[in-house]
Design a protein around this motif. Structure first.
Motif: not given
Length: 154
Positions: A123-143
């Protein structure tokens, strides 16, 4: 007999300060905006933490202890399902290393002490890339990315 363990490491670069990255991981009201969950703790070494789904049910999906905290550069926590909470031998460990890197932040997430072949490791091998990509998008774009409501039907 010892159980074989495995680990997972993910590195990303984010156009945000280390303070903003640390806050995004540890502040419930921020984490829910890109993760769909809240990480709840007082963030003191030895304290517990909970990973709570940010919906009406407020389900506790993960639990653990804060092992080490050094804002804004490092956070180490244990990680387990609530059913495994009473068995420290079944807990895995997550280390967030947050470094200033040429006007950006390098975030390295290491998840180790995982039981090899377990559903958690898968689960974490799929979960971490999704979570951290979302974190990056959120901090850089607000979404953040809408990756958590899109599970495939069985």
């Amino acid at each position: 007999m010892t159980t074989e363990t495995t680990s997972f490491v993910y590195v990303t670069y984010i156009v945000a300060t280390p303070e903003k990255v640390f806050e995004a991981i540890t502040k419930p009201e921020v984490a829910r905006r890109y993760w769909g969950h809240e990480n709840v703790s007082d963030w003191q070494a030895g304290s517990g933490w909970q990973h709570i789904r940010a919906n009406d049910a407020r389900t506790v999906e993960l639990v653990g202890k804060v092992v080490e905290v050094s804002p804004p550069s490092r956070l180490v926590i244990t990680w387990a399902s609530p059913a495994q909470a009473a068995d420290p031998a079944s807990h895995s460990r997550v280390t967030f290393e947050i470094d200033d890197y040429d006007g950006m932040t390098r975030l390295t997430v290491s998840h180790d002490e995982l039981q090899a072949g377990s559903s958690m490791a898968k689960g974490i091998s799929q979960g971490w890339p999704a979570v951290l990509s979302s974190l990056k998008s959120f901090l850089e774009t607000g979404r953040g990315l809408d990756v958590f409501g899109k599970k495939k039907a069985a």
